[in-house]
Design a protein around this motif. Structure first.
Motif, PDB file in Angstrom:
ATOM      1  N   ASN A   1       0.852  -1.179   0.000  1.00 56.05           N
ATOM      2  CA  ASN A   1       0.000   0.000   0.000  1.00 56.05           C
ATOM      3  C   ASN A   1       0.893   1.237   0.000  1.00 56.05           C
ATOM      4  OD1 ASN A   1       0.878   0.349   2.695  1.00 56.05           O
ATOM      5  ND2 ASN A   1      -0.810  -0.911   3.445  1.00 56.05           N
ATOM      6  N   CYS A   2       0.300   2.386  -0.149  1.00 56.80           N
ATOM      7  CA  CYS A   2       1.103   3.612  -0.260  1.00 56.80           C
ATOM      8  C   CYS A   2       1.971   3.828   0.977  1.00 56.80           C
ATOM      9  CB  CYS A   2       0.186   4.813  -0.472  1.00 56.80           C
ATOM     10  SG  CYS A   2      -0.777   4.711  -2.018  1.00 56.80           S
ATOM     11  N   GLU A   3       1.441   3.467   2.141  1.00 56.24           N
ATOM     12  CA  GLU A   3       2.188   3.665   3.387  1.00 56.24           C
ATOM     13  C   GLU A   3       3.466   2.830   3.420  1.00 56.24           C
ATOM     14  OE1 GLU A   3      -1.058   3.115   3.191  1.00 56.24           O
ATOM     15  OE2 GLU A   3      -1.729   5.126   3.697  1.00 56.24           O
ATOM     16  N   ASN A   4       3.426   1.641   2.800  1.00 55.31           N
ATOM     17  CA  ASN A   4       4.612   0.779   2.758  1.00 55.31           C
ATOM     18  C   ASN A   4       5.507   1.075   1.561  1.00 55.31           C
ATOM     19  OD1 ASN A   4       3.836  -0.634   5.050  1.00 55.31           O
ATOM     20  ND2 ASN A   4       2.755  -2.208   3.903  1.00 55.31           N
ATOM     21  N   LEU A   5       4.883   1.364   0.411  1.00 52.78           N
ATOM     22  CA  LEU A   5       5.650   1.518  -0.826  1.00 52.78           C
ATOM     23  C   LEU A   5       6.462   2.813  -0.870  1.00 52.78           C
ATOM     24  CD1 LEU A   5       2.960   0.319  -3.385  1.00 52.78           C
ATOM     25  CD2 LEU A   5       5.088  -0.865  -2.843  1.00 52.78           C
TER      26      LEU A   5
ATOM     27  N   TRP B   1      14.087  -1.033 -12.288  1.00 51.01           N
ATOM     28  CA  TRP B   1      13.605  -0.653 -10.949  1.00 51.01           C
ATOM     29  C   TRP B   1      12.602   0.494 -11.065  1.00 51.01           C
ATOM     30  CZ3 TRP B   1      13.349   3.614  -7.804  1.00 51.01           C
ATOM     31  CH2 TRP B   1      13.110   3.386  -6.433  1.00 51.01           C
ATOM     32  N   LEU B   2      12.939   1.504 -11.855  1.00 48.11           N
ATOM     33  CA  LEU B   2      12.043   2.651 -12.019  1.00 48.11           C
ATOM     34  C   LEU B   2      10.705   2.232 -12.630  1.00 48.11           C
ATOM     35  CD1 LEU B   2      14.646   5.207 -13.405  1.00 48.11           C
ATOM     36  CD2 LEU B   2      13.537   5.340 -11.167  1.00 48.11           C
ATOM     37  N   GLN B   3      10.762   1.337 -13.632  1.00 46.81           N
ATOM     38  CA  GLN B   3       9.532   0.874 -14.280  1.00 46.81           C
ATOM     39  C   GLN B   3       8.641   0.136 -13.292  1.00 46.81           C
ATOM     40  OE1 GLN B   3       8.712   1.201 -17.813  1.00 46.81           O
ATOM     41  NE2 GLN B   3       6.727   0.644 -16.957  1.00 46.81           N
ATOM     42  N   ARG B   4       9.249  -0.753 -12.537  1.00 43.59           N
ATOM     43  CA  ARG B   4       8.473  -1.529 -11.573  1.00 43.59           C
ATOM     44  C   ARG B   4       7.908  -0.628 -10.474  1.00 43.59           C
ATOM     45  NH1 ARG B   4      11.662  -7.245 -10.430  1.00 43.59           N
ATOM     46  NH2 ARG B   4      11.046  -8.286 -12.372  1.00 43.59           N
ATOM     47  N   ALA B   5       8.697   0.323 -10.036  1.00 44.21           N
ATOM     48  CA  ALA B   5       8.253   1.216  -8.960  1.00 44.21           C
ATOM     49  C   ALA B   5       7.064   2.056  -9.399  1.00 44.21           C
ATOM     50  CB  ALA B   5       9.411   2.108  -8.516  1.00 44.21           C
ATOM     51  N   MET B   6       7.151   2.649 -10.597  1.00 38.91           N
ATOM     52  CA  MET B   6       6.038   3.499 -11.024  1.00 38.91           C
ATOM     53  C   MET B   6       4.798   2.670 -11.329  1.00 38.91           C
ATOM     54  SD  MET B   6       7.309   4.948 -14.723  1.00 38.91           S
ATOM     55  CE  MET B   6       7.298   3.938 -16.209  1.00 38.91           C
TER      56      MET B   6
ATOM     57  N   SER C   1       5.053   7.789 -21.090  1.00 39.37           N
ATOM     58  CA  SER C   1       4.123   8.743 -21.704  1.00 39.37           C
ATOM     59  C   SER C   1       2.745   8.628 -21.063  1.00 39.37           C
ATOM     60  CB  SER C   1       4.001   8.490 -23.208  1.00 39.37           C
ATOM     61  OG  SER C   1       5.184   8.827 -23.869  1.00 39.37           O
ATOM     62  N   TYR C   2       2.332   7.368 -20.797  1.00 45.87           N
ATOM     63  CA  TYR C   2       1.022   7.178 -20.180  1.00 45.87           C
ATOM     64  C   TYR C   2       0.989   7.789 -18.778  1.00 45.87           C
ATOM     65  CZ  TYR C   2      -3.216   5.252 -18.324  1.00 45.87           C
ATOM     66  OH  TYR C   2      -4.458   5.153 -17.765  1.00 45.87           O
ATOM     67  N   TYR C   3       2.040   7.550 -18.009  1.00 48.08           N
ATOM     68  CA  TYR C   3       2.056   8.087 -16.650  1.00 48.08           C
ATOM     69  C   TYR C   3       2.181   9.607 -16.640  1.00 48.08           C
ATOM     70  CZ  TYR C   3       2.329   3.288 -14.999  1.00 48.08           C
ATOM     71  OH  TYR C   3       2.052   1.969 -14.737  1.00 48.08           O
ATOM     72  N   LEU C   4       2.840  10.176 -17.654  1.00 36.40           N
ATOM     73  CA  LEU C   4       2.856  11.638 -17.772  1.00 36.40           C
ATOM     74  C   LEU C   4       1.447  12.157 -18.055  1.00 36.40           C
ATOM     75  CD1 LEU C   4       6.151  12.190 -19.801  1.00 36.40           C
ATOM     76  CD2 LEU C   4       5.691  12.979 -17.464  1.00 36.40           C
ATOM     77  N   TYR C   5       0.697  11.379 -18.802  1.00 32.58           N
ATOM     78  CA  TYR C   5      -0.713  11.733 -19.034  1.00 32.58           C
ATOM     79  C   TYR C   5      -1.487  11.678 -17.716  1.00 32.58           C
ATOM     80  CZ  TYR C   5      -5.627  10.735 -19.813  1.00 32.58           C
ATOM     81  OH  TYR C   5      -6.992  10.725 -19.717  1.00 32.58           O
TER      82      TYR C   5
ATOM     83  N   LYS D   1      -1.440   0.749  -7.034  1.00 32.53           N
ATOM     84  CA  LYS D   1      -1.918   0.835  -5.647  1.00 32.53           C
ATOM     85  C   LYS D   1      -2.494   2.203  -5.293  1.00 32.53           C
ATOM     86  CE  LYS D   1      -1.084  -3.395  -4.804  1.00 32.53           C
ATOM     87  NZ  LYS D   1      -2.208  -4.320  -4.579  1.00 32.53           N
ATOM     88  N   GLY D   2      -2.754   3.021  -6.318  1.00 34.58           N
ATOM     89  CA  GLY D   2      -3.435   4.293  -6.086  1.00 34.58           C
ATOM     90  C   GLY D   2      -2.572   5.362  -5.441  1.00 34.58           C
ATOM     91  N   CYS D   3      -1.254   5.307  -5.657  1.00 31.53           N
ATOM     92  CA  CYS D   3      -0.342   6.281  -5.052  1.00 31.53           C
ATOM     93  C   CYS D   3       0.089   7.349  -6.060  1.00 31.53           C
ATOM     94  CB  CYS D   3       0.904   5.581  -4.499  1.00 31.53           C
ATOM     95  SG  CYS D   3       0.585   4.084  -3.540  1.00 31.53           S
ATOM     96  N   LYS D   4      -0.683   7.515  -7.122  1.00 30.09           N
ATOM     97  CA  LYS D   4      -0.256   8.402  -8.216  1.00 30.09           C
ATOM     98  C   LYS D   4      -0.315   9.881  -7.855  1.00 30.09           C
ATOM     99  CE  LYS D   4      -4.831   7.668 -10.241  1.00 30.09           C
ATOM    100  NZ  LYS D   4      -5.557   6.994 -11.319  1.00 30.09           N
ATOM    101  N   GLU D   5      -0.931  10.221  -6.716  1.00 28.66           N
ATOM    102  CA  GLU D   5      -0.962  11.623  -6.291  1.00 28.66           C
ATOM    103  C   GLU D   5       0.283  11.995  -5.496  1.00 28.66           C
ATOM    104  OE1 GLU D   5      -3.387  13.419  -7.452  1.00 28.66           O
ATOM    105  OE2 GLU D   5      -4.429  11.669  -8.254  1.00 28.66           O
ATOM    106  N   ASP D   6       1.064  11.000  -5.103  1.00 24.16           N
ATOM    107  CA  ASP D   6       2.227  11.272  -4.266  1.00 24.16           C
ATOM    108  C   ASP D   6       3.386  11.828  -5.104  1.00 24.16           C
ATOM    109  OD1 ASP D   6       3.242  10.449  -1.318  1.00 24.16           O
ATOM    110  OD2 ASP D   6       4.912  10.301  -2.758  1.00 24.16           O
ATOM    111  N   PRO D   7       4.142  12.794  -4.566  1.00 23.56           N
ATOM    112  CA  PRO D   7       5.292  13.362  -5.299  1.00 23.56           C
ATOM    113  C   PRO D   7       6.326  12.310  -5.717  1.00 23.56           C
ATOM    114  CG  PRO D   7       4.761  14.713  -3.394  1.00 23.56           C
ATOM    115  CD  PRO D   7       3.919  13.480  -3.293  1.00 23.56           C
ATOM    116  N   MET D   8       6.410  11.203  -4.970  1.00 21.83           N
ATOM    117  CA  MET D   8       7.388  10.162  -5.309  1.00 21.83           C
ATOM    118  C   MET D   8       7.052   9.532  -6.652  1.00 21.83           C
ATOM    119  SD  MET D   8      10.150   9.135  -3.978  1.00 21.83           S
ATOM    120  CE  MET D   8      11.308   8.266  -5.022  1.00 21.83           C
TER     121      MET D   8
END
Length: 445
Positions: A243-247, A264-269, A300-304, A275-282
């Motif tokens: 969840n966001c609290e752990n990730l 690593w970056l691909q898997r992390a994003m 590109s999708y995540y930038l969208y 898990k619905g953490c897309k509002e977090d600055p990380m």
């Protein structure tokens, strides 16, 4: 000198005769074992199987193909120490097969079968979760390509979760293994979906499928369903552990060490998005960094997702060339549109996903659910509002077996026969307004 030559000839002839006799014996025993096995008379086949393993281990792969059936028969019918003996013998037989027929006995497949057998009999064999996990892990790392069992992939991850819960694996270990297994499931799903889609397209073009084609279509469909179910099972096993609290703290801690690691970056994003953490600055930091070192369709999708700008979504679809991956991106975008209430756009993207991957029936169910949830707002009369459920049922029916329960549910909410009779519009077409913009035919009485 002549005596030596004569002795050599005699020895050669003797060896030749002995070899021929031995080969004949192997052939005879193989034939007897095979015929008995085909008749499911495994008791009659067993002694020939055991002799073939000992005397003719390299003679024919059928020794091991039927041997697996024979030993599984004895495992099922026995108990206690006797059963354990057969389990251990089957484990040993897989080793023999891999040694004697290595080219057609890939390690990932047959070692994972051994591991599955150990898991199924873990207590009787006195094995721990760590023991069995190590077995699966060795098979996966030795030959990931042939590690194709949906069931074993699920068990492999389930054991990781157990080890994490008991404190024997770290959160990073858990998330890494989830990504390993999820990527493997996606790979196998894509392979089977591609094969299935070829047959679906062939059928849709008006070419009749052969009997063999039909069998393969059933097989590939079953495999797609199996891996879909395993993905659901793996996600359920992971549960709230990711969840966001752990990730977020984990990725913050490891970011500097991995900011040039594209995998690593691909898997992390991916995980933060899922898990619905897309509002977090990380999430934003990781997406921008991935886009800097390795821009692709996913970034590109995540930038969208971050900006909401349509240009990034269009760019996503332009960059992705793999039909299966592109179908997943369309599905993901459609689901986001559905969550935001943009049903018309969601349907458009679900349809695009279907066009690219017709073997995935979930878009039909999603479209049907949007129709059903819009019944009250898209009909002008009570009858016409409930007629939307026929439209939903028709769409759900396109999902085949997976949609049957939804078809029944939607039809139950549609107008009854007595209401159709009272309305006097059986067989007529009703135009459904608002975003739906479709017509549905009232059933004939």
């Amino acid at each position: 000198m002549k005596t030596k030559i004569t002795l050599l000839i005699a020895l050669f002839l003797g060896l030749s005769v002995g070899f021929a006799q031995n080969e004949q014996e192997c052939m005879t025993k193989l034939s007897l074992m095979t015929e008995a096995s085909k008749a499911k008379n495994y008791e009659a086949a067993y002694p020939y199987f055991m002799e073939l393993r000992k005397d003719c281990p390299k003679y024919n792969k059928a020794i091991y193909v039927y041997g697996e059936k024979i030993l599984n028969h004895y495992i099922k019918k026995s108990t206690g120490a006797e059963k354990l003996g057969y389990v251990n013998d089957l484990i040993l037989m897989f080793d023999e097969r891999m040694a004697n027929f290595a080219s057609i006995s890939p390690v990932g497949e047959y070692q994972s079968e051994q591991c599955q057998l150990k898991y199924d009999n873990k207590e009787a064999l006195g094995l721990t979760d760590q023991d069995v996990f190590d077995c699966f892990d060795a098979a996966y790392k030795a030959d990931k390509d042939s590690f194709k069992s949906a069931k074993s992939l699920y068990v492999y991850f389930k054991l990781m979760v157990s080890l994490y819960d008991s404190g024997n694996k770290t959160a990073q270990d858990l998330f890494d293994k989830y990504d390993d297994v999820a990527e493997k499931i996606e790979e196998e799903t894509a392979f089977n979906a591609k094969k299935l889609n070829e047959l679906i397209n062939k059928e849709d073009s008006g070419v009749a499928l052969t009997k063999k084609d039909g069998q393969w279509k059933t097989y590939y469909g079953a495999m797609v369903d199996a891996f879909d179910n395993v993905q659901l099972g793996v996600d359920k096993e992971l549960g709230d552990r990711a969840n966001c609290e752990n990730l977020i703290p984990l990725y913050q801690k490891n970011y500097e060490a991995n900011k040039t690691n594209a995998v690593w970056l691909q898997r992390a994003m991916n995980k933060l998005y899922e898990k619905g953490c897309k509002e977090d600055p990380m999430f934003v930091t990781i997406v921008k960094q991935k886009n800097t070192i390795q821009p692709d369709a996913s970034t590109s999708y995540y930038l969208y997702v971050i900006t909401g700008e349509q240009k990034y979504l269009d760019q996503t679809m332009d960059l992705e060339t793999d039909p299966f991956k592109k179908a997943k991106l369309y599905y993901k975008a459609a689901s986001d549109f559905k969550k935001s209430g943009s049903y018309g756009k969601a349907r458009q993207y679900y349809q695009e996903s279907l066009n690219l991957n017709p073997s995935n029936k979930n878009p039909h169910l999603q479209i049907a659910s949007m129709y059903a949830s819009s019944a009250n707002s898209c009909g002008d009369t009570n009858f016409n509002k409930r007629a939307v459920f026929w439209l939903a049922a028709n769409e759900a029916a396109k999902a085949g077996g997976a949609g049957s329960k939804y078809v029944e549910s939607y039809n139950a909410k549609a107008p009854t026969k007595s209401e159709i009779f009272a309305e006097g519009n059986a067989g007529q077409s009703i135009k459904i307004g608002c975003w739906i913009g479709r017509s549905v035919t009232v059933p004939n009485l």
